[in-house]
Design an enzyme around this catalytic site. Structure first.
Site, PDB file in Angstrom:
ATOM      1  CB  CYS A 222      -0.921  -0.003   1.218  1.00  0.00           C
ATOM      2  SG  CYS A 222      -1.964  -1.458   1.382  1.00  0.00           S
ATOM      3  N   GLY A 226       5.176   6.423  -1.013  1.00  0.00           N
ATOM      4  CA  GLY A 226       6.421   5.662  -0.977  1.00  0.00           C
ATOM      5  C   GLY A 226       7.310   5.923   0.214  1.00  0.00           C
ATOM      6  N   GLY A 227       6.779   6.512   1.279  1.00  0.00           N
ATOM      7  CA  GLY A 227       7.616   6.821   2.442  1.00  0.00           C
ATOM      8  C   GLY A 227       8.254   5.597   3.063  1.00  0.00           C
ATOM      9  CE  LYS A 228       4.887   3.901   6.935  1.00  0.00           C
ATOM     10  NZ  LYS A 228       4.075   4.903   6.235  1.00  0.00           N
ATOM     11  CG  ASP A 281       1.167   2.516   6.342  1.00  0.00           C
ATOM     12  OD1 ASP A 281       0.258   2.414   7.192  1.00  0.00           O
ATOM     13  OD2 ASP A 281       1.791   3.567   6.149  1.00  0.00           O
ATOM     14  CB  CYS A 334      -1.207   6.378  10.837  1.00  0.00           C
ATOM     15  SG  CYS A 334      -2.428   6.711   9.559  1.00  0.00           S
TER      16      CYS A 334
END
Length: 380
Positions: A222, A226-228, A281, A334
């Site tokens: 998910c 693209g932070g992870k 996520d 989150c």
């Protein structure tokens, strides 16, 4: 704009939000119709609006009405200021106070929706009240240092060159807390050149716990922006990184972000095969980030939460197919609400006996920054 004019603008925006318009949309509409407002004015109005939404119920109680005007009066009262000094009716300031305005009490008033308070208390136990209180304040800004291009000391030095102040966090070498001039960040060389990325401390801590080693195949199921993916990329070399999202448009900025960070990420509208690590996520209530998006807590409904829980379970079933034997599935939200977190992980394990839970973490503003949940699951 004078302080009174900024309050008038905030009242206008808040009335639109209370009528059902998302906060960002209402702020953008006001900004576009108010060309006279400078960047400082826009930032000030935004802060007034978000502060009011974080404390909507208590400010309305103090101000005397659940309206934009009532919220602004209540906010001034909560800050120990006399609203009569700004509600003068002169120039562009709002009209003077009338009887009853600013004379209310917020004793015992909760700044959570009534229906969610029991679930909040059940999910957070003894820390429920303290976490709710923390959610009434503005969230700090965190950066993740891109280890491919710099270390924390170098990133701090480059940021300082653009007058952005930051300090390291002792818990994580990649984490920097921005302490000054955060609004200059997007124009700073450290950000433009990929030395740092915006990422809250809690997901940074979550990504730091993931089992990552050279040569691994990693699927961010998910991916969104693209932070992870990028956080994992900075932890090891020779990784095969694949990003997927049900809505590919959410990943439109990822190629540019990856290029800036100096990593390669393959976008996969329909991922195939198995991976050593799958990160999920999932979409959630966002209850852990309500101090950043305070209007969302007032829009969330019981039905919407049930729909989210069902969607999360469906995503987990889909993601499971991509975890190799002996591989790991990282379930993340989150949220701080149990149905989306521990209860969801427990239901998954009951349905998938070939998985076991390796670790579980729930971060909150009391011990990290945003509320964030991780259940690390391993396929036997």
């Amino acid at each position: 704009m004078t302080p009174g004019a900024r309050i008038s603008a905030a009242i206008e925006v808040l009335d639109q939000i209370l009528a059902g318009q998302p906060a960002e949309q209402a702020l953008l509409r006001w900004s576009r119709s108010s060309r006279y407002a400078g960047s400082g004015d826009r930032a000030a109005v935004r802060d007034l609006v978000f502060d009011a939404l974080r404390c909507r119920n208590s400010h309305a109680a103090l101000g005397g009405a659940l309206t934009g005007r009532g919220l602004m009066i209540g906010g001034l009262c909560a800050a120990g200021q006399d609203p009569a000094l700004l509600f003068t009716g002169q120039g562009h300031a709002p009209a003077p106070l009338v009887a009853g305005e600013g004379a209310g009490s917020a004793e015992g008033v909760s700044n959570l929706p009534d229906w969610i308070r029991p679930l909040w208390d059940q999910s957070l136990g003894d820390s429920a009240q303290a976490v709710a209180a923390a959610m009434q304040h503005r969230a700090p800004v965190w950066l993740r240092v891109n280890g491919i291009k710099a270390d924390a000391a170098e990133a701090i030095r480059v940021l300082a060159g653009d007058r952005v102040d930051a300090m390291p966090d002792p818990r994580l070498a990649t984490a920097l807390l921005v302490t000054g001039n955060e609004r200059r960040l997007s124009q700073s060389r450290a950000y433009r050149d990929g030395l740092v990325e915006l990422q809250d401390l809690s997901p940074q801590l979550a990504c730091a716990t993931l089992p990552v080693a050279p040569g691994m195949r990693v699927l961010d199921y998910c991916a969104g922006g693209g932070g992870k993916t990028l956080a994992v990329a900075g932890r090891s070399d020779r990784l095969t990184l694949v990003a997927h999202d049900a809505d590919p448009a959410r990943m439109r900025d990822l190629p540019q972000r990856a290029a800036r960070a100096g990593v390669k990420v393959r976008l996969a509208p329909d991922p195939a095969g198995v991976f050593d690590l799958v990160i999920a996520d999932v979409p959630c209530s966002g209850s852990g980030t309500w101090r950043r998006t305070p209007d969302s807590k007032w829009r969330l409904t019981e039905k919407a939460l049930l729909d989210l829980v069902a969607l999360q379970a469906w995503i987990l079933r889909k993601a499971t197919a991509h975890v190799r034997p002996g591989g790991h599935l990282a379930y993340m939200t989150c949220s701080v609400l149990d149905p989306e977190n521990d209860a969801q992980a427990a239901a998954f394990l009951a349905e998938n006996p070939d998985f076991r839970q390796v670790s579980r973490h729930l971060w909150t503003p009391l011990d990290a920054s945003d509320g964030f949940f991780l259940a690390l699951l391993a396929r036997r």
